[in-house]
Design a protein around this motif. Structure first.
Motif, PDB file in Angstrom:
ATOM      1  N   THR A   1      35.578  23.052  19.146  1.00 29.14           N
ATOM      2  CA  THR A   1      36.173  22.111  20.093  1.00 29.14           C
ATOM      3  C   THR A   1      35.144  21.155  20.672  1.00 29.14           C
ATOM      4  O   THR A   1      35.386  19.952  20.766  1.00 29.14           O
ATOM      5  CB  THR A   1      36.864  22.878  21.244  1.00 29.14           C
ATOM      6  OG1 THR A   1      37.872  23.725  20.685  1.00 29.14           O
ATOM      7  CG2 THR A   1      37.503  21.932  22.237  1.00 29.14           C
ATOM      8  N   ASP A   2      33.970  21.682  21.050  1.00 33.85           N
ATOM      9  CA  ASP A   2      33.003  20.879  21.792  1.00 33.85           C
ATOM     10  C   ASP A   2      31.708  20.570  21.047  1.00 33.85           C
ATOM     11  O   ASP A   2      30.914  19.755  21.506  1.00 33.85           O
ATOM     12  CB  ASP A   2      32.628  21.594  23.102  1.00 33.85           C
ATOM     13  CG  ASP A   2      33.821  21.751  24.018  1.00 33.85           C
ATOM     14  OD1 ASP A   2      34.629  20.818  24.105  1.00 33.85           O
ATOM     15  OD2 ASP A   2      33.946  22.827  24.648  1.00 33.85           O
ATOM     16  N   GLY A   3      31.469  21.241  19.913  1.00 31.62           N
ATOM     17  CA  GLY A   3      30.220  21.036  19.183  1.00 31.62           C
ATOM     18  C   GLY A   3      30.158  19.668  18.522  1.00 31.62           C
ATOM     19  O   GLY A   3      31.166  19.017  18.288  1.00 31.62           O
ATOM     20  N   ASP A   4      28.949  19.243  18.228  1.00 35.00           N
ATOM     21  CA  ASP A   4      28.711  17.972  17.534  1.00 35.00           C
ATOM     22  C   ASP A   4      28.197  18.289  16.136  1.00 35.00           C
ATOM     23  O   ASP A   4      27.158  18.940  15.987  1.00 35.00           O
ATOM     24  CB  ASP A   4      27.672  17.134  18.286  1.00 35.00           C
ATOM     25  CG  ASP A   4      28.153  16.719  19.663  1.00 35.00           C
ATOM     26  OD1 ASP A   4      29.289  16.231  19.762  1.00 35.00           O
ATOM     27  OD2 ASP A   4      27.393  16.901  20.628  1.00 35.00           O
ATOM     28  N   LEU A   5      28.909  17.814  15.117  1.00 33.69           N
ATOM     29  CA  LEU A   5      28.509  18.046  13.744  1.00 33.69           C
ATOM     30  C   LEU A   5      27.642  16.892  13.269  1.00 33.69           C
ATOM     31  O   LEU A   5      28.054  15.739  13.302  1.00 33.69           O
ATOM     32  CB  LEU A   5      29.755  18.188  12.853  1.00 33.69           C
ATOM     33  CG  LEU A   5      29.521  18.582  11.405  1.00 33.69           C
ATOM     34  CD1 LEU A   5      28.853  19.954  11.308  1.00 33.69           C
ATOM     35  CD2 LEU A   5      30.838  18.587  10.643  1.00 33.69           C
ATOM     36  N   GLU A   6      26.412  17.228  12.870  1.00 37.27           N
ATOM     37  CA  GLU A   6      25.472  16.231  12.339  1.00 37.27           C
ATOM     38  C   GLU A   6      24.979  16.733  10.994  1.00 37.27           C
ATOM     39  O   GLU A   6      24.210  17.705  10.937  1.00 37.27           O
ATOM     40  CB  GLU A   6      24.292  16.025  13.288  1.00 37.27           C
ATOM     41  CG  GLU A   6      24.666  15.352  14.582  1.00 37.27           C
ATOM     42  CD  GLU A   6      23.468  15.099  15.480  1.00 37.27           C
ATOM     43  OE1 GLU A   6      22.317  15.387  15.066  1.00 37.27           O
ATOM     44  OE2 GLU A   6      23.670  14.641  16.606  1.00 37.27           O
ATOM     45  N   GLY A   7      25.425  16.117   9.927  1.00 40.30           N
ATOM     46  CA  GLY A   7      25.070  16.594   8.595  1.00 40.30           C
ATOM     47  C   GLY A   7      25.632  17.977   8.380  1.00 40.30           C
ATOM     48  O   GLY A   7      26.831  18.195   8.499  1.00 40.30           O
ATOM     49  N   ASN A   8      24.755  18.946   8.092  1.00 40.48           N
ATOM     50  CA  ASN A   8      25.173  20.335   7.902  1.00 40.48           C
ATOM     51  C   ASN A   8      24.901  21.193   9.124  1.00 40.48           C
ATOM     52  O   ASN A   8      24.877  22.412   9.019  1.00 40.48           O
ATOM     53  CB  ASN A   8      24.453  20.941   6.684  1.00 40.48           C
ATOM     54  CG  ASN A   8      24.995  20.408   5.384  1.00 40.48           C
ATOM     55  OD1 ASN A   8      26.135  19.964   5.308  1.00 40.48           O
ATOM     56  ND2 ASN A   8      24.178  20.433   4.353  1.00 40.48           N
ATOM     57  N   GLU A   9      24.689  20.560  10.279  1.00 41.18           N
ATOM     58  CA  GLU A   9      24.366  21.307  11.487  1.00 41.18           C
ATOM     59  C   GLU A   9      25.405  21.072  12.575  1.00 41.18           C
ATOM     60  O   GLU A   9      25.812  19.937  12.834  1.00 41.18           O
ATOM     61  CB  GLU A   9      22.998  20.884  12.028  1.00 41.18           C
ATOM     62  CG  GLU A   9      21.862  21.181  11.082  1.00 41.18           C
ATOM     63  CD  GLU A   9      20.517  20.735  11.611  1.00 41.18           C
ATOM     64  OE1 GLU A   9      20.415  20.310  12.785  1.00 41.18           O
ATOM     65  OE2 GLU A   9      19.546  20.810  10.841  1.00 41.18           O
ATOM     66  N   ILE A  10      25.824  22.175  13.214  1.00 36.58           N
ATOM     67  CA  ILE A  10      26.686  22.084  14.384  1.00 36.58           C
ATOM     68  C   ILE A  10      25.796  22.324  15.604  1.00 36.58           C
ATOM     69  O   ILE A  10      24.975  23.247  15.611  1.00 36.58           O
ATOM     70  CB  ILE A  10      27.868  23.090  14.333  1.00 36.58           C
ATOM     71  CG1 ILE A  10      28.856  22.833  15.469  1.00 36.58           C
ATOM     72  CG2 ILE A  10      27.422  24.523  14.298  1.00 36.58           C
ATOM     73  CD1 ILE A  10      29.676  21.593  15.360  1.00 36.58           C
ATOM     74  N   ILE A  11      25.938  21.458  16.587  1.00 37.42           N
ATOM     75  CA  ILE A  11      25.093  21.503  17.780  1.00 37.42           C
ATOM     76  C   ILE A  11      25.951  21.882  18.978  1.00 37.42           C
ATOM     77  O   ILE A  11      26.980  21.248  19.244  1.00 37.42           O
ATOM     78  CB  ILE A  11      24.427  20.142  18.028  1.00 37.42           C
ATOM     79  CG1 ILE A  11      23.641  19.718  16.789  1.00 37.42           C
ATOM     80  CG2 ILE A  11      23.539  20.185  19.270  1.00 37.42           C
ATOM     81  CD1 ILE A  11      23.308  18.247  16.758  1.00 37.42           C
ATOM     82  N   CYS A  12      25.529  22.903  19.681  1.00 39.85           N
ATOM     83  CA  CYS A  12      26.222  23.306  20.900  1.00 39.85           C
ATOM     84  C   CYS A  12      25.782  22.368  22.032  1.00 39.85           C
ATOM     85  O   CYS A  12      24.584  22.263  22.310  1.00 39.85           O
ATOM     86  CB  CYS A  12      25.887  24.754  21.256  1.00 39.85           C
ATOM     87  SG  CYS A  12      26.726  25.312  22.759  1.00 39.85           S
ATOM     88  N   PRO A  13      26.720  21.699  22.695  1.00 41.81           N
ATOM     89  CA  PRO A  13      26.343  20.743  23.725  1.00 41.81           C
ATOM     90  C   PRO A  13      25.813  21.383  25.010  1.00 41.81           C
ATOM     91  O   PRO A  13      25.207  20.707  25.828  1.00 41.81           O
ATOM     92  CB  PRO A  13      27.643  19.983  23.994  1.00 41.81           C
ATOM     93  CG  PRO A  13      28.720  20.953  23.671  1.00 41.81           C
ATOM     94  CD  PRO A  13      28.180  21.762  22.514  1.00 41.81           C
TER      95      PRO A  13
END
Length: 102
Positions: free
Chosen positions: A52-64
């Motif tokens: 719901t809130d993560g940011d997908l950059e390439g093959n990485e999901i980033i927890c905000p």
């Protein structure tokens, strides 16, 4: 093994993530190249929804919340503060439907 219907292919745009409805906390990710990957939805550092809130950059999901990064294909924790990997799940495409195998 059980297949959970996550969405149709068109429901998730490239470069986006979503939380899969159901009893398990699963996030579905679609990378820029169109590949689908599924991981546990909850960040292993703090209890936060990545679908719901993560940011997908390439093959990485980033927890905000604290910027923890995970590889969506393997679940591997890529940087502090996360040290524990996400569980990853196989994904199957059947026609226009996307399934997560648990």
């Amino acid at each position: 093994m059980e297949r959970i219907l996550a969405c149709s292919v068109e429901d998730l745009a490239k470069g986006c993530s979503m939380t899969v409805s159901g009893d398990r906390a699963i996030a579905l990710h679609r990378t820029d190249d169109g590949a689908f990957h599924a991981t546990s939805d909850t960040c292993t550092h703090e209890k936060w929804s990545l679908g719901t809130d993560g940011d997908l950059e390439g093959n990485e999901i980033i927890c905000p919340l604290h910027m923890a990064r995970f590889n969506v294909a393997t679940g591997e924790a890529l940087c502090l503060p996360a040290t524990v990997a996400l569980k990853s799940y196989p994904v199957e495409i059947d026609g226009d439907s996307v399934y997560v195998v648990i």
